[in-house]
Design a protein around this motif. Sequence first.
Motif, PDB file in Angstrom:
ATOM      1  N   LEU A  45       0.831  -1.620   0.246  1.00 51.30           N
ATOM      2  CA  LEU A  45      -0.029  -0.065  -0.096  1.00 51.30           C
ATOM      3  C   LEU A  45       0.882   1.453   0.163  1.00 51.30           C
ATOM      4  O   LEU A  45       0.434   2.357  -0.608  1.00 51.30           O
ATOM      5  N   VAL A  46       2.076   1.011   0.520  1.00 45.97           N
ATOM      6  CA  VAL A  46       3.306   2.132   0.521  1.00 45.97           C
ATOM      7  C   VAL A  46       3.810   2.612  -0.560  1.00 45.97           C
ATOM      8  O   VAL A  46       3.535   3.946  -0.672  1.00 45.97           O
ATOM      9  N   ILE A  47       4.267   1.862  -1.185  1.00 46.44           N
ATOM     10  CA  ILE A  47       5.008   2.047  -2.343  1.00 46.44           C
ATOM     11  C   ILE A  47       3.864   2.044  -4.015  1.00 46.44           C
ATOM     12  O   ILE A  47       4.341   2.496  -5.007  1.00 46.44           O
ATOM     13  N   GLY A  48       2.781   0.582  -3.590  1.00 46.88           N
ATOM     14  CA  GLY A  48       2.779   0.236  -4.831  1.00 46.88           C
ATOM     15  C   GLY A  48       1.280   1.877  -5.233  1.00 46.88           C
ATOM     16  O   GLY A  48      -0.050   1.060  -6.451  1.00 46.88           O
ATOM     17  N   SER A  49       0.265   1.803  -4.410  1.00 51.66           N
ATOM     18  CA  SER A  49      -0.803   2.341  -4.154  1.00 51.66           C
ATOM     19  C   SER A  49      -0.649   4.078  -5.554  1.00 51.66           C
ATOM     20  O   SER A  49      -2.454   4.449  -5.360  1.00 51.66           O
ATOM     21  N   SER A  50       0.083   4.050  -5.711  1.00 51.49           N
ATOM     22  CA  SER A  50       0.399   5.789  -6.465  1.00 51.49           C
ATOM     23  C   SER A  50      -0.558   5.743  -7.397  1.00 51.49           C
ATOM     24  O   SER A  50      -0.285   6.774  -8.338  1.00 51.49           O
ATOM     25  N   CYS A  51      -0.675   4.722  -8.471  1.00 45.65           N
ATOM     26  CA  CYS A  51      -1.580   4.098  -9.503  1.00 45.65           C
ATOM     27  C   CYS A  51      -2.352   4.857  -9.655  1.00 45.65           C
ATOM     28  O   CYS A  51      -3.529   4.919 -10.188  1.00 45.65           O
ATOM     29  N   VAL A  52      -2.931   5.181  -7.919  1.00 43.94           N
ATOM     30  CA  VAL A  52      -4.678   5.188  -7.855  1.00 43.94           C
ATOM     31  C   VAL A  52      -4.401   6.956  -8.647  1.00 43.94           C
ATOM     32  O   VAL A  52      -3.922   8.226  -8.208  1.00 43.94           O
ATOM     33  N   ALA A  53      -5.865   7.247  -9.145  1.00 47.86           N
ATOM     34  CA  ALA A  53      -6.031   8.452 -10.491  1.00 47.86           C
ATOM     35  C   ALA A  53      -6.856   9.849  -8.977  1.00 47.86           C
ATOM     36  O   ALA A  53      -7.221   9.120  -7.519  1.00 47.86           O
ATOM     37  N   PRO A  54      -5.764  10.683  -9.118  1.00 43.60           N
ATOM     38  CA  PRO A  54      -5.950  12.412  -7.630  1.00 43.60           C
ATOM     39  C   PRO A  54      -7.668  12.306  -8.331  1.00 43.60           C
ATOM     40  O   PRO A  54      -8.095  12.919  -9.545  1.00 43.60           O
ATOM     41  N   LEU A  55      -8.721  12.070  -7.781  1.00 40.88           N
ATOM     42  CA  LEU A  55     -10.081  12.222  -7.392  1.00 40.88           C
ATOM     43  C   LEU A  55     -10.126  13.113  -6.512  1.00 40.88           C
ATOM     44  O   LEU A  55     -11.683  13.568  -5.998  1.00 40.88           O
ATOM     45  N   ALA A  56      -9.738  13.218  -5.422  1.00 46.37           N
ATOM     46  CA  ALA A  56     -10.020  14.614  -4.426  1.00 46.37           C
ATOM     47  C   ALA A  56      -9.048  15.282  -3.822  1.00 46.37           C
ATOM     48  O   ALA A  56      -8.202  15.073  -3.772  1.00 46.37           O
ATOM     49  N   GLN A  57      -9.590  15.872  -2.748  1.00 48.81           N
ATOM     50  CA  GLN A  57      -8.889  16.781  -2.179  1.00 48.81           C
ATOM     51  C   GLN A  57      -7.923  16.297  -1.530  1.00 48.81           C
ATOM     52  O   GLN A  57      -8.440  15.824  -0.636  1.00 48.81           O
ATOM     53  N   ALA A  58      -6.735  17.049  -1.719  1.00 44.55           N
ATOM     54  CA  ALA A  58      -6.096  16.914  -0.171  1.00 44.55           C
ATOM     55  C   ALA A  58      -6.260  17.631   1.526  1.00 44.55           C
ATOM     56  O   ALA A  58      -7.563  18.187   1.408  1.00 44.55           O
ATOM     57  N   HIS A  59      -5.671  17.338   2.251  1.00 49.39           N
ATOM     58  CA  HIS A  59      -6.483  17.559   3.808  1.00 49.39           C
ATOM     59  C   HIS A  59      -5.916  18.953   3.506  1.00 49.39           C
ATOM     60  O   HIS A  59      -5.234  19.663   3.355  1.00 49.39           O
ATOM     61  N   GLU A  60      -6.606  19.853   4.339  1.00 42.86           N
ATOM     62  CA  GLU A  60      -6.769  21.127   4.419  1.00 42.86           C
ATOM     63  C   GLU A  60      -6.155  21.749   6.369  1.00 42.86           C
ATOM     64  O   GLU A  60      -6.174  20.675   7.090  1.00 42.86           O
ATOM     65  N   ALA A  61      -5.232  22.762   6.345  1.00 42.31           N
ATOM     66  CA  ALA A  61      -4.985  22.829   7.493  1.00 42.31           C
ATOM     67  C   ALA A  61      -6.371  23.304   8.486  1.00 42.31           C
ATOM     68  O   ALA A  61      -7.324  23.276   8.029  1.00 42.31           O
ATOM     69  N   GLY A  62      -5.697  22.462   9.731  1.00 39.46           N
ATOM     70  CA  GLY A  62      -6.911  22.438  10.630  1.00 39.46           C
ATOM     71  C   GLY A  62      -7.427  21.120  10.545  1.00 39.46           C
ATOM     72  O   GLY A  62      -8.036  20.703  12.014  1.00 39.46           O
ATOM     73  N   ASP A  63      -7.111  20.213   9.557  1.00 39.23           N
ATOM     74  CA  ASP A  63      -7.668  18.972   9.759  1.00 39.23           C
ATOM     75  C   ASP A  63      -7.040  18.039  10.529  1.00 39.23           C
ATOM     76  O   ASP A  63      -6.178  18.229  11.379  1.00 39.23           O
ATOM     77  N   PHE A  64      -7.974  17.359  11.370  1.00 39.32           N
ATOM     78  CA  PHE A  64      -7.526  16.484  12.590  1.00 39.32           C
ATOM     79  C   PHE A  64      -7.741  14.484  11.793  1.00 39.32           C
ATOM     80  O   PHE A  64      -8.446  14.186  11.272  1.00 39.32           O
ATOM     81  N   LEU A  65      -6.798  13.599  12.206  1.00 39.20           N
ATOM     82  CA  LEU A  65      -6.966  12.259  11.196  1.00 39.20           C
ATOM     83  C   LEU A  65      -6.424  11.010  12.213  1.00 39.20           C
ATOM     84  O   LEU A  65      -5.709  11.757  13.204  1.00 39.20           O
ATOM     85  N   VAL A  66      -7.225  10.890  12.438  1.00 34.71           N
ATOM     86  CA  VAL A  66      -7.275   9.313  14.139  1.00 34.71           C
ATOM     87  C   VAL A  66      -7.052   8.374  13.029  1.00 34.71           C
ATOM     88  O   VAL A  66      -7.461   7.245  11.949  1.00 34.71           O
ATOM     89  N   ARG A  67      -6.049   7.883  13.500  1.00 34.65           N
ATOM     90  CA  ARG A  67      -5.633   6.278  13.030  1.00 34.65           C
ATOM     91  C   ARG A  67      -5.294   5.981  13.858  1.00 34.65           C
ATOM     92  O   ARG A  67      -4.623   6.007  14.598  1.00 34.65           O
ATOM     93  N   VAL A  68      -6.014   4.395  13.354  1.00 36.47           N
ATOM     94  CA  VAL A  68      -5.887   2.822  14.174  1.00 36.47           C
ATOM     95  C   VAL A  68      -6.169   1.676  13.266  1.00 36.47           C
ATOM     96  O   VAL A  68      -6.025   1.302  12.159  1.00 36.47           O
ATOM     97  N   GLY A  69      -4.936   0.497  14.451  1.00 38.57           N
ATOM     98  CA  GLY A  69      -4.910  -0.224  13.035  1.00 38.57           C
ATOM     99  C   GLY A  69      -3.626  -1.523  14.020  1.00 38.57           C
ATOM    100  O   GLY A  69      -3.540  -1.583  14.888  1.00 38.57           O
ATOM    101  N   VAL A  70      -3.468  -2.469  13.276  1.00 40.32           N
ATOM    102  CA  VAL A  70      -2.675  -3.789  13.764  1.00 40.32           C
ATOM    103  C   VAL A  70      -1.331  -3.418  13.366  1.00 40.32           C
ATOM    104  O   VAL A  70      -0.815  -3.039  12.367  1.00 40.32           O
ATOM    105  N   ALA A  71      -0.688  -3.155  14.431  1.00 38.57           N
ATOM    106  CA  ALA A  71       1.291  -3.155  14.398  1.00 38.57           C
ATOM    107  C   ALA A  71       1.813  -4.459  15.272  1.00 38.57           C
ATOM    108  O   ALA A  71       1.599  -4.932  15.704  1.00 38.57           O
ATOM    109  N   GLN A  72       2.839  -4.483  13.746  1.00 40.18           N
ATOM    110  CA  GLN A  72       3.828  -5.291  14.363  1.00 40.18           C
ATOM    111  C   GLN A  72       5.248  -4.665  14.553  1.00 40.18           C
ATOM    112  O   GLN A  72       5.541  -3.563  13.920  1.00 40.18           O
TER     113      GLN A  72
END
Length: 215
Positions: free
Chosen positions: A8-35
């Motif tokens: 996902l980190v390396i190979g997903s760069s082929c996804v077409a740009p269809l959305a606006q990037a994050h904006e100043a003031g946005d907050f992003l919460v991430r949760v996942g399985v970590a090894q």
Amino acid sequence: MRQLVMALVIGSSCVAPLAQAHEAGDFLVRVGVAQVAPDASSGTVLGGGVDVEDATGLGFSGTWFATPHIGIEVLAALPFEHDIVGSGALKGVDIGSTKHLPPTISLQYYPLSQGKFQPYAGIGLNYTTFFDTSSSATLDSALNGDTDLSLKDSTGLALQLGADLQLTDNWYLNAAVWKIDIETTARIYVDGAHAASVDVAIDPLVFMLGAAYSF
């Protein structure tokens, strides 16, 4: 899980740009399985060395965007528990176990101005605290006494690569990998007296795969 993260980190760069990037003031919460996958090395103790085995747990982070391209992330996790074993002449010997927490604060850079795929890179400072460290019955037997084990807390550099893949307006699939500088000193006590010390470089790769929510 490591292969999924890197894909996902390396190979997903082929996804077409269809959305606006994050904006100043946005907050992003991430949760996942970590090894946590240590690349451990140590000095010599009791005729051999010390190794630290992999551990898997729940990781989570929060990123605040100062600008559309700059984020500040705080990384945390539930405690990871690692088995500590011998290496070299002590290879395979059960030495003990420990738990750790790896709070990390990083400055992140997001290069893309738009797109469902948002890669990022970060650099930060990690503080690792060890607790509930215990020695094994095998070590008691080898040293002919009641043993105890302690690990010194560590502060070091953390490097990060990651990517978010937008699924809906607010939900993302996230993958990230860190390289963290963790160095500690292991101290062994026998019947309450200090018996040996050894410096251990743990220096793990940390992989996380999960979900993210933006607001």
